[in-house]
Enzyme design. Structure first.
Site, PDB file in Angstrom:
ATOM      1  N   GLY A  66      48.869  32.800  42.186  1.00  0.00           N
ATOM      2  CA  GLY A  66      49.107  34.105  42.437  1.00  0.00           C
ATOM      3  C   GLY A  66      50.291  34.739  42.374  1.00  0.00           C
ATOM      4  O   GLY A  66      50.604  35.721  43.022  1.00  0.00           O
ATOM      5  N   SER A  68      51.501  36.228  39.727  1.00  0.00           N
ATOM      6  CA  SER A  68      51.767  37.414  38.922  1.00  0.00           C
ATOM      7  C   SER A  68      51.591  38.738  39.495  1.00  0.00           C
ATOM      8  O   SER A  68      51.602  39.724  38.984  1.00  0.00           O
ATOM      9  CB  SER A  68      50.713  37.491  37.838  1.00  0.00           C
ATOM     10  OG  SER A  68      49.376  37.657  38.256  1.00  0.00           O
ATOM     11  N   GLY A  70      51.920  41.243  43.482  1.00  0.00           N
ATOM     12  CA  GLY A  70      51.842  41.103  45.150  1.00  0.00           C
ATOM     13  C   GLY A  70      52.685  40.291  45.714  1.00  0.00           C
ATOM     14  O   GLY A  70      53.785  40.073  45.321  1.00  0.00           O
ATOM     15  N   ASP A  92      44.959  36.171  34.594  1.00  0.00           N
ATOM     16  CA  ASP A  92      45.392  37.165  33.428  1.00  0.00           C
ATOM     17  C   ASP A  92      46.664  36.965  32.903  1.00  0.00           C
ATOM     18  O   ASP A  92      47.795  37.001  33.499  1.00  0.00           O
ATOM     19  CB  ASP A  92      45.529  38.391  34.246  1.00  0.00           C
ATOM     20  CG  ASP A  92      45.523  39.654  33.283  1.00  0.00           C
ATOM     21  OD1 ASP A  92      46.136  39.479  32.379  1.00  0.00           O
ATOM     22  OD2 ASP A  92      44.882  40.777  33.654  1.00  0.00           O
ATOM     23  N   ASP A 120      42.448  29.293  36.199  1.00  0.00           N
ATOM     24  CA  ASP A 120      41.727  29.834  37.572  1.00  0.00           C
ATOM     25  C   ASP A 120      41.461  28.655  38.318  1.00  0.00           C
ATOM     26  O   ASP A 120      41.123  27.403  38.139  1.00  0.00           O
ATOM     27  CB  ASP A 120      39.996  30.005  37.071  1.00  0.00           C
ATOM     28  CG  ASP A 120      39.508  30.673  38.410  1.00  0.00           C
ATOM     29  OD1 ASP A 120      39.765  30.171  39.545  1.00  0.00           O
ATOM     30  OD2 ASP A 120      38.587  31.398  38.084  1.00  0.00           O
ATOM     31  N   SER A 199      47.871  32.329  54.455  1.00  0.00           N
ATOM     32  CA  SER A 199      46.449  32.786  55.106  1.00  0.00           C
ATOM     33  C   SER A 199      46.724  34.297  55.410  1.00  0.00           C
ATOM     34  O   SER A 199      47.038  35.111  54.413  1.00  0.00           O
ATOM     35  CB  SER A 199      46.395  31.867  56.188  1.00  0.00           C
ATOM     36  OG  SER A 199      45.340  32.254  57.153  1.00  0.00           O
ATOM     37  N   TYR A 213      35.701  37.080  54.486  1.00  0.00           N
ATOM     38  CA  TYR A 213      37.289  36.830  54.250  1.00  0.00           C
ATOM     39  C   TYR A 213      37.943  35.755  55.364  1.00  0.00           C
ATOM     40  O   TYR A 213      38.387  34.868  54.954  1.00  0.00           O
ATOM     41  CB  TYR A 213      37.943  38.098  54.099  1.00  0.00           C
ATOM     42  CG  TYR A 213      39.216  38.122  53.852  1.00  0.00           C
ATOM     43  CD1 TYR A 213      39.792  37.603  52.579  1.00  0.00           C
ATOM     44  CD2 TYR A 213      40.369  38.388  55.043  1.00  0.00           C
ATOM     45  CE1 TYR A 213      41.342  37.449  52.684  1.00  0.00           C
ATOM     46  CE2 TYR A 213      41.574  38.392  54.664  1.00  0.00           C
ATOM     47  CZ  TYR A 213      42.120  37.869  53.565  1.00  0.00           C
ATOM     48  OH  TYR A 213      43.464  37.874  53.425  1.00  0.00           O
ATOM     49  N   LYS A 217      40.178  32.303  55.262  1.00  0.00           N
ATOM     50  CA  LYS A 217      41.574  31.875  55.737  1.00  0.00           C
ATOM     51  C   LYS A 217      41.886  31.085  56.887  1.00  0.00           C
ATOM     52  O   LYS A 217      42.771  30.553  57.165  1.00  0.00           O
ATOM     53  CB  LYS A 217      42.170  33.213  55.986  1.00  0.00           C
ATOM     54  CG  LYS A 217      42.175  34.279  54.741  1.00  0.00           C
ATOM     55  CD  LYS A 217      43.370  33.720  53.911  1.00  0.00           C
ATOM     56  CE  LYS A 217      43.578  34.535  52.552  1.00  0.00           C
ATOM     57  NZ  LYS A 217      44.483  33.904  51.510  1.00  0.00           N
TER      58      LYS A 217
HETATM   59  N1  LIG Z   1      47.823  42.340  50.783  1.00  0.00           N
HETATM   60  C1  LIG Z   1      47.555  42.149  51.951  1.00  0.00           C
HETATM   61  O1  LIG Z   1      47.322  42.832  52.709  1.00  0.00           O
HETATM   62  C2  LIG Z   1      47.421  40.672  52.406  1.00  0.00           C
HETATM   63  C3  LIG Z   1      47.057  39.712  51.653  1.00  0.00           C
HETATM   64  N2  LIG Z   1      47.100  38.350  51.826  1.00  0.00           N
HETATM   65  C4  LIG Z   1      46.819  37.126  51.134  1.00  0.00           C
HETATM   66  O2  LIG Z   1      47.969  36.979  50.236  1.00  0.00           O
HETATM   67  C5  LIG Z   1      47.347  36.570  48.880  1.00  0.00           C
HETATM   68  C6  LIG Z   1      48.348  37.509  47.892  1.00  0.00           C
HETATM   69  O3  LIG Z   1      47.632  38.728  48.091  1.00  0.00           O
HETATM   70  P1  LIG Z   1      48.091  40.027  47.398  1.00  0.00           P
HETATM   71  O4  LIG Z   1      49.630  39.801  46.838  1.00  0.00           O
HETATM   72  O5  LIG Z   1      47.683  41.269  48.161  1.00  0.00           O
HETATM   73  O6  LIG Z   1      47.004  39.945  46.266  1.00  0.00           O
HETATM   74  P2  LIG Z   1      47.023  40.642  44.608  1.00  0.00           P
HETATM   75  O7  LIG Z   1      45.752  40.810  44.274  1.00  0.00           O
HETATM   76  O8  LIG Z   1      47.998  41.601  44.497  1.00  0.00           O
HETATM   77  O9  LIG Z   1      47.298  39.258  43.749  1.00  0.00           O
HETATM   78  C7  LIG Z   1      46.787  38.054  43.777  1.00  0.00           C
HETATM   79  C8  LIG Z   1      47.197  37.221  42.868  1.00  0.00           C
HETATM   80  O10 LIG Z   1      46.336  36.093  42.593  1.00  0.00           O
HETATM   81  C9  LIG Z   1      46.157  35.468  41.639  1.00  0.00           C
HETATM   82  N3  LIG Z   1      44.559  35.124  41.606  1.00  0.00           N
HETATM   83  C10 LIG Z   1      43.566  35.575  41.996  1.00  0.00           C
HETATM   84  N4  LIG Z   1      42.521  35.027  41.924  1.00  0.00           N
HETATM   85  C11 LIG Z   1      42.690  33.829  41.232  1.00  0.00           C
HETATM   86  C12 LIG Z   1      42.189  32.550  40.852  1.00  0.00           C
HETATM   87  N5  LIG Z   1      41.065  32.431  40.904  1.00  0.00           N
HETATM   88  N6  LIG Z   1      43.126  31.698  40.222  1.00  0.00           N
HETATM   89  C13 LIG Z   1      44.483  31.956  39.969  1.00  0.00           C
HETATM   90  N7  LIG Z   1      45.051  33.060  40.322  1.00  0.00           N
HETATM   91  C14 LIG Z   1      44.233  33.941  40.997  1.00  0.00           C
HETATM   92  C15 LIG Z   1      46.067  37.082  40.886  1.00  0.00           C
HETATM   93  O11 LIG Z   1      46.131  37.026  39.238  1.00  0.00           O
HETATM   94  P3  LIG Z   1      44.688  36.830  38.317  1.00  0.00           P
HETATM   95  O12 LIG Z   1      43.754  38.073  39.157  1.00  0.00           O
HETATM   96  O13 LIG Z   1      45.319  37.235  36.914  1.00  0.00           O
HETATM   97  O14 LIG Z   1      44.266  35.647  38.231  1.00  0.00           O
HETATM   98  C16 LIG Z   1      47.225  37.605  41.523  1.00  0.00           C
HETATM   99  O15 LIG Z   1      48.464  36.842  40.740  1.00  0.00           O
HETATM  100  C17 LIG Z   1      46.163  36.326  49.280  1.00  0.00           C
HETATM  101  O16 LIG Z   1      45.827  35.259  49.213  1.00  0.00           O
HETATM  102  C18 LIG Z   1      45.626  37.467  50.227  1.00  0.00           C
HETATM  103  O17 LIG Z   1      44.553  36.788  50.832  1.00  0.00           O
HETATM  104  C19 LIG Z   1      46.997  38.029  53.558  1.00  0.00           C
HETATM  105  C20 LIG Z   1      47.402  38.976  54.146  1.00  0.00           C
HETATM  106  C21 LIG Z   1      47.449  40.248  53.927  1.00  0.00           C
HETATM  107  C1  LIG Z   2      48.863  39.413  72.026  1.00  0.00           C
HETATM  108  C2  LIG Z   2      47.899  39.256  70.717  1.00  0.00           C
HETATM  109  C3  LIG Z   2      48.178  40.428  69.787  1.00  0.00           C
HETATM  110  C4  LIG Z   2      47.084  40.605  68.929  1.00  0.00           C
HETATM  111  C5  LIG Z   2      47.357  41.530  67.808  1.00  0.00           C
HETATM  112  C6  LIG Z   2      46.408  41.820  67.063  1.00  0.00           C
HETATM  113  C7  LIG Z   2      46.465  42.448  65.708  1.00  0.00           C
HETATM  114  C8  LIG Z   2      45.316  42.413  64.822  1.00  0.00           C
HETATM  115  C9  LIG Z   2      45.437  42.893  63.491  1.00  0.00           C
HETATM  116  C10 LIG Z   2      44.799  42.303  62.349  1.00  0.00           C
HETATM  117  C11 LIG Z   2      45.277  42.821  60.885  1.00  0.00           C
HETATM  118  C12 LIG Z   2      44.480  42.085  59.771  1.00  0.00           C
HETATM  119  C13 LIG Z   2      45.059  42.246  58.532  1.00  0.00           C
HETATM  120  C14 LIG Z   2      44.489  41.323  57.660  1.00  0.00           C
HETATM  121  C15 LIG Z   2      45.081  41.597  56.369  1.00  0.00           C
HETATM  122  C16 LIG Z   2      44.608  41.170  55.059  1.00  0.00           C
HETATM  123  O1  LIG Z   2      44.384  39.872  55.001  1.00  0.00           O
HETATM  124  C17 LIG Z   2      43.833  41.796  54.139  1.00  0.00           C
HETATM  125  N1  LIG Z   2      44.471  43.003  53.852  1.00  0.00           N
HETATM  126  C18 LIG Z   2      44.043  41.001  52.846  1.00  0.00           C
HETATM  127  O2  LIG Z   2      43.836  41.847  51.776  1.00  0.00           O
END
Ligand SMILES: NC(=O)C1=CN([C@@H]2O[C@H](COP(=O)(O)OP(=O)(O)OC[C@H]3O[C@@H](n4cnc5c(N)ncnc54)[C@H](OP(=O)(O)O)[C@@H]3O)[C@@H](O)[C@H]2O)C=CC1
Ligand SMILES: CCCCCCCCCCCCCCCC(=O)[C@@H](N)CO
Length: 359
Positions: A66, A68, A70, A92, A120, A199, A213, A217
């Site tokens: 992942g 590439s 975020g 991609d 993938d 996670s 989801y 996680k």
């Molecule tokens: N953004 C958020 O709010 C939060 C995100 N997370 C977790 O952090 C991680 C990254 O999130 P974020 O940066 O937002 O995501 P993005 O969608 O911005 O990036 C996801 C990355 O994963 C790659 N990817 C997705 N599926 C596959 C696959 N099957 N095989 C290989 N590569 C894959 C994508 O590339 P491509 O599509 O080209 O394969 C891309 O590089 C995730 O696991 C997400 O659940 C956790 C908490 C909060």
């Molecule tokens: C003492 C106890 C304190 C409790 C604090 C609770 C706060 C809860 C907020 C939960 C936010 C969840 C974000 C998920 C993000 C995510 O994984 C997706 N955006 C992925 O794309």
């Protein structure tokens, strides 16, 4: 008897041999307290012995799935800034090439290399194994694997398509198992390494809208705990990161279809920047910390849900012991407010539905 004599006899009565027994409980309490203090001091003294030696990122080979986009891309950049060699893994190819250019801008010496691999991670284990092998041939054995490839889906339980539940487990869970399985044998042989699982805060607490989801996680935590117990004697340390909402392309995509309840509840912990998240999680992985949390809510949440997860410093353990009751109390207020958000949204929906009917 004069008053002075009376006082004297009372005092001598107090300090007579028998009265000392009255003090015994206090003395015992004092001794126990002294023992506890001595024990804690001793633990502090030996704590450097149980903390792992930090990983040197300079010259290390870091694989980021992942990578590439975020959070993954920012993690790769953060490691590059510390002199690491990077393999970016995603599907991609176009996005990979773009990300490679961005990562290369963070170089600190001219020997550093960024390798791109398109695969993938969730489909075929043999394929994942063979691309990891290629990467190891080019850049050497993997010192740190960051499992960040993942995606999210939100929606009410009955509105989420059934096959999405499977997809979440495939990408977020199996997509972390496969690369880990592919690097672990070499790490065990070398008796060193770091594995990170990205996670989410939603991997510690189940929230409205995340029925598909969250479990994917949560699963990473179980995997990480079991794996850490197996790997500790081999000097391999596992880190699980629990980021809150983070401003990434993936997050923007998720927001397009997110239920209002999920938005309002998640806002509690705010939105953070991927660069900041990357800094914190890389530092924790380098130090070998088991949990990596972000912000005050994240800290409370991971301390509260520490359960039977391993500790890497005495301080961490003591903090958990001392704060548990307080954090649970705070959590009950949070839960109350989440429930009221859900109730309010339901009432509002019903009212607007009734209004629509009247029109
Ligand atoms: N953004 C958020 O709010 C939060 C995100 N997370 C977790 O952090 C991680 C990254 O999130 P974020 O940066 O937002 O995501 P993005 O969608 O911005 O990036 C996801 C990355 O994963 C790659 N990817 C997705 N599926 C596959 C696959 N099957 N095989 C290989 N590569 C894959 C994508 O590339 P491509 O599509 O080209 O394969 C891309 O590089 C995730 O696991 C997400 O659940 C956790 C908490 C909060
Ligand atoms: C003492 C106890 C304190 C409790 C604090 C609770 C706060 C809860 C907020 C939960 C936010 C969840 C974000 C998920 C993000 C995510 O994984 C997706 N955006 C992925 O794309």
């Amino acid at each position: 008897m004069s008053s002075e004599e009376a006082l004297g006899s009372a005092l001598s009565h107090w300090f007579s041999f028998n009265s000392w027994w009255l003090l015994l409980p206090f003395v015992m309490l004092l001794v126990v307290a002294a023992f506890i203090v001595a024990f804690v001091l001793l633990l502090y003294m030996i704590s450097p012995l149980i903390s792992p030696k930090p990983l040197k990122l300079n010259g290390a080979h870091v694989v980021v799935t992942g990578g590439s986009s975020g959070i993954g891309k920012c993690i790769a950049m953060e490691c590059y800034k510390h002199g690491a060699f990077i393999t970016l893994v995603a599907r991609d190819e176009h996005k990979l090439v773009q990300a490679k250019k961005e990562v290369e801008k963070c170089a600190i010496n001219d020997k550093q290399v960024v390798l791109c691999i398109s695969v993938d991670v969730s489909k075929d284990y043999n394929q994942v194994e063979s691309v990891i092998k290629q990467a190891q041939e080019k850049l050497g054995p993997v010192d740190m694997l960051v499992n960040c490839a993942g995606t999210s889906i939100s929606g009410k339980f009955e509105e989420v398509e059934v096959d999405r539940f499977k997809k979440m487990m495939e990408v977020n869970y199996l997509g972390s198992v496969y690369p880990t399985r592919a690097v672990i044998t070499t790490m065990k042989e070398r008796r060193m390494g770091r594995i990170m699982f990205v996670s989410s805060q939603a991997g510690l607490i189940g929230l409205f809208g995340y029925t598909a989801y969250s479990p994917s996680k949560f699963a990473l935590r179980g995997l990480a705990e079991a794996l850490q117990m197996e790997m500790k004697p081999y000097n391999i340390y596992v880190t699980v990161a629990y980021p809150p909402d983070t401003d990434t392309p993936g997050f923007a995509e998720e927001n397009k279809t997110k239920p209002l309840e999920t938005k309002l509840i998640s806002e509690t912990a705010g939105v953070c920047q991927p660069e900041q998240v990357a800094k914190v999680v890389v530092k924790d992985a380098v130090q070998g910390n088991f949990s990596s949390s972000f912000g005050p809510d994240g800290y409370m949440l991971s301390a509260l849900t520490c359960g039977m997860s391993p500790v890497t410093s005495i301080t961490e353990g003591l903090q958990q012991i001392v704060t548990m009751g307080l954090f649970r109390t705070i959590a009950l207020f949070y839960l109350g407010s989440f429930d009221s958000i859900v109730r309010r949204c339901m009432i509002q929906r019903e009212q607007s539905k009734a209004a629509d009917k009247r029109e």
